[in-house]
Design a protein around this motif. Structure first.
Motif, mmCIF file in Angstrom:
data_model
loop_
_atom_site.group_PDB
_atom_site.id
_atom_site.type_symbol
_atom_site.label_atom_id
_atom_site.label_comp_id
_atom_site.label_asym_id
_atom_site.label_seq_id
_atom_site.Cartn_x
_atom_site.Cartn_y
_atom_site.Cartn_z
ATOM 1 N N ALA A 45 0.867 -1.182 0.000
ATOM 2 C CA ALA A 45 0.000 0.000 0.000
ATOM 3 C C ALA A 45 0.903 1.230 0.000
ATOM 4 N N LEU A 46 0.670 2.128 -0.948
ATOM 5 C CA LEU A 46 1.507 3.316 -1.118
ATOM 6 C C LEU A 46 0.620 4.555 -1.037
ATOM 7 N N GLU A 47 0.933 5.427 -0.074
ATOM 8 C CA GLU A 47 0.133 6.638 0.133
ATOM 9 C C GLU A 47 0.998 7.877 -0.043
ATOM 10 N N VAL A 48 0.443 8.865 -0.737
ATOM 11 C CA VAL A 48 1.111 10.148 -0.930
ATOM 12 C C VAL A 48 0.182 11.252 -0.444
ATOM 13 N N ILE A 49 0.742 12.154 0.373
ATOM 14 C CA ILE A 49 -0.002 13.306 0.872
ATOM 15 C C ILE A 49 0.722 14.563 0.422
ATOM 16 N N ALA A 50 -0.033 15.465 -0.193
ATOM 17 C CA ALA A 50 0.535 16.735 -0.659
ATOM 18 C C ALA A 50 -0.401 17.872 -0.237
ATOM 19 N N PRO A 51 0.165 19.030 0.126
ATOM 20 C CA PRO A 51 1.609 19.298 0.199
ATOM 21 C C PRO A 51 2.224 18.615 1.420
ATOM 22 N N GLY A 52 3.529 18.367 1.325
ATOM 23 C CA GLY A 52 4.241 17.710 2.405
ATOM 24 C C GLY A 52 5.639 18.261 2.526
ATOM 25 N N SER A 53 6.525 17.433 3.085
ATOM 26 C CA SER A 53 7.906 17.875 3.311
ATOM 27 C C SER A 53 8.913 16.958 2.648
ATOM 28 N N LEU A 54 8.461 16.187 1.644
ATOM 29 C CA LEU A 54 9.279 15.206 0.924
ATOM 30 C C LEU A 54 10.015 14.287 1.886
ATOM 31 N N GLN A 55 9.246 13.417 2.487
ATOM 32 C CA GLN A 55 9.814 12.411 3.358
ATOM 33 C C GLN A 55 9.212 11.051 3.030
ATOM 34 N N PHE A 56 9.989 10.006 3.347
ATOM 35 C CA PHE A 56 9.552 8.640 3.101
ATOM 36 C C PHE A 56 9.527 7.888 4.426
ATOM 37 N N THR A 57 8.397 7.278 4.732
ATOM 38 C CA THR A 57 8.282 6.413 5.907
ATOM 39 C C THR A 57 7.704 5.078 5.461
ATOM 40 N N SER A 58 7.878 4.071 6.283
ATOM 41 C CA SER A 58 7.367 2.753 5.917
ATOM 42 C C SER A 58 6.909 1.997 7.150
ATOM 43 N N LEU A 63 6.263 20.313 -9.253
ATOM 44 C CA LEU A 63 5.785 19.302 -8.308
ATOM 45 C C LEU A 63 6.005 19.765 -6.881
ATOM 46 N N GLN A 64 4.954 19.690 -6.084
ATOM 47 C CA GLN A 64 5.071 20.045 -4.674
ATOM 48 C C GLN A 64 5.715 18.889 -3.912
ATOM 49 N N PRO A 65 6.474 19.191 -2.854
ATOM 50 C CA PRO A 65 6.974 18.110 -1.997
ATOM 51 C C PRO A 65 5.805 17.299 -1.433
ATOM 52 N N VAL A 66 6.028 16.015 -1.252
ATOM 53 C CA VAL A 66 4.972 15.123 -0.764
ATOM 54 C C VAL A 66 5.493 14.271 0.387
ATOM 55 N N ASN A 67 4.588 13.841 1.219
ATOM 56 C CA ASN A 67 4.889 12.823 2.218
ATOM 57 C C ASN A 67 4.531 11.470 1.617
ATOM 58 N N ILE A 68 5.454 10.527 1.668
ATOM 59 C CA ILE A 68 5.257 9.201 1.092
ATOM 60 C C ILE A 68 5.273 8.172 2.218
ATOM 61 N N HIS A 69 4.248 7.341 2.267
ATOM 62 C CA HIS A 69 4.261 6.229 3.227
ATOM 63 C C HIS A 69 3.995 4.927 2.482
ATOM 64 N N LEU A 70 4.864 3.958 2.715
ATOM 65 C CA LEU A 70 4.752 2.644 2.085
ATOM 66 C C LEU A 70 4.514 1.589 3.163
ATOM 67 N N HIS A 71 3.407 0.881 3.045
ATOM 68 C CA HIS A 71 3.204 -0.295 3.901
ATOM 69 C C HIS A 71 3.628 -1.510 3.092
ATOM 70 N N LYS A 72 4.715 -2.139 3.538
ATOM 71 C CA LYS A 72 5.349 -3.207 2.760
ATOM 72 C C LYS A 72 4.797 -4.571 3.159
ATOM 73 N N ASN A 73 4.229 -5.244 2.174
ATOM 74 C CA ASN A 73 3.656 -6.569 2.391
ATOM 75 C C ASN A 73 4.268 -7.612 1.456
ATOM 76 N N ILE A 74 4.664 -7.178 0.238
ATOM 77 C CA ILE A 74 5.313 -8.087 -0.711
ATOM 78 C C ILE A 74 6.724 -8.374 -0.207
ATOM 79 N N PRO A 75 7.100 -9.648 -0.026
ATOM 80 C CA PRO A 75 8.441 -9.960 0.473
ATOM 81 C C PRO A 75 9.543 -9.325 -0.371
ATOM 82 N N ILE A 76 10.600 -8.890 0.296
ATOM 83 C CA ILE A 76 11.735 -8.229 -0.362
ATOM 84 C C ILE A 76 12.771 -9.282 -0.755
ATOM 85 N N GLY A 77 13.391 -9.097 -1.911
ATOM 86 C CA GLY A 77 14.401 -10.055 -2.362
ATOM 87 C C GLY A 77 13.811 -11.414 -2.650
#
Length: 269
Positions: free
Chosen positions: A38-51, A79-93
């Motif tokens: 699940a990938l969420e973007v909120i704008a305007p933001g401060s260009l940060q990535f959380t997970s 493009l305005q800075p955005v806050n990005i949040h990723l909820h990771k469910n698909i296994p990595i690697g």
């Protein structure tokens, strides 16, 4: 705005040559499945990535979602800075393309949210700069892939009459190491032709070049594949360079297999 990047599986994978740019030529079939992040973007933001969810390794500043934002911003500085949040469910690697999907969906999300008017070809061009698998997730439908995996040809392949079992035992396979174990060689028959055979025939003619070295290094993966066949799979294979193993079963006929509690298991009926 929130989107749900899905995974892909490889149906067959052959390493056919070594390129002058250091990459390898390959042929494979990409097929999307509805196991998602699940990938969420909120704008305007401060260009940060959380997970959240599965821990995402590495520096957040190097995440492909942020790289996708910077790539588009080079051409669209408004493009305005955005806050990005990723909820990771698909296994990595795992050979499921989760990181590539996140990047591709980020491109499409930015296009939609900021009404950039980018066409599919433009999105594919951006995606190709982020990773070899990324362009597939712009089309996100069955494709025969060649080159590095970025040369895509739509494929008429409907597997809705089957169920899928994905098993990831938590093993991380280094893709660079896996490629170094392969001596490139064109298969006897084109995968594009073989994939048109009935699914029940695939186990005889469709393989994955990575399986031999990866199974030798991690025998449990061979055991997972063998278990799927013994429990009714009509086709089973490692996806990509691993380590997820995929089984295709008759519709709604996935056996109740008692896997190790540490494994991540996904059923798609």
């Amino acid at each position: 705005m929130i989107v749900f990047p899905n995974c892909k599986i490889n149906l067959g994978l052959y390493i056919t040559g070594k390129r002058a740019d250091g990459f390898h030529d390959l042929e494979t079939v990409f097929y999307p499945l509805p196991v998602t992040d699940a990938l969420e973007v909120i704008a305007p933001g401060s260009l940060q990535f959380t997970s959240s969810g599965i821990p995402v390794p590495g520096d957040a500043a190097d995440n492909l979602c942020l790289k996708a934002f910077h790539l588009v911003q080079q051409d669209y500085p408004q493009l305005q800075p955005v806050n990005i949040h990723l909820h990771k469910n698909i296994p990595i690697g795992a050979g499921l393309g989760g990181g590539s999907a996140d990047a591709a969906f980020m491109l499409q999300l930015l296009n939609s949210k900021f009404q950039l008017g980018l066409q599919q070809e433009q999105l594919i061009n951006y995606a190709a700069q982020l990773g070899s698998d990324c362009p597939f997730f712009i089309a996100n439908s069955p494709c025969y892939a060649t080159g590095r995996g970025e040369a895509l040809e739509p494929l008429s392949l409907d597997l809705s009459g089957y169920s899928f079992l994905l098993v990831h035992p938590g093993i991380h396979v280094n893709t660079g190491w896996a490629f170094r174990q392969i001596t490139p060689q064109a298969p006897a028959h084109s995968l594009k032709e073989m994939i048109q055979l009935p699914v029940t025939e695939w186990h005889r003619v469709i393989g994955n070049d990575f399986e031999a070295p990866v199974f030798a290094a991690h025998p449990v993966l061979a055991e997972i594949k063998a278990t799927m066949y013994s429990q009714g799979a009509v086709y089973a294979s490692m996806s990509g360079s691993g380590s997820a193993v995929v089984g295709i079963f008759p519709k709604n006929k996935i056996a109740d297999i008692l896997w190790d509690a540490s494994y991540r298991v996904f059923k798609v009926n």
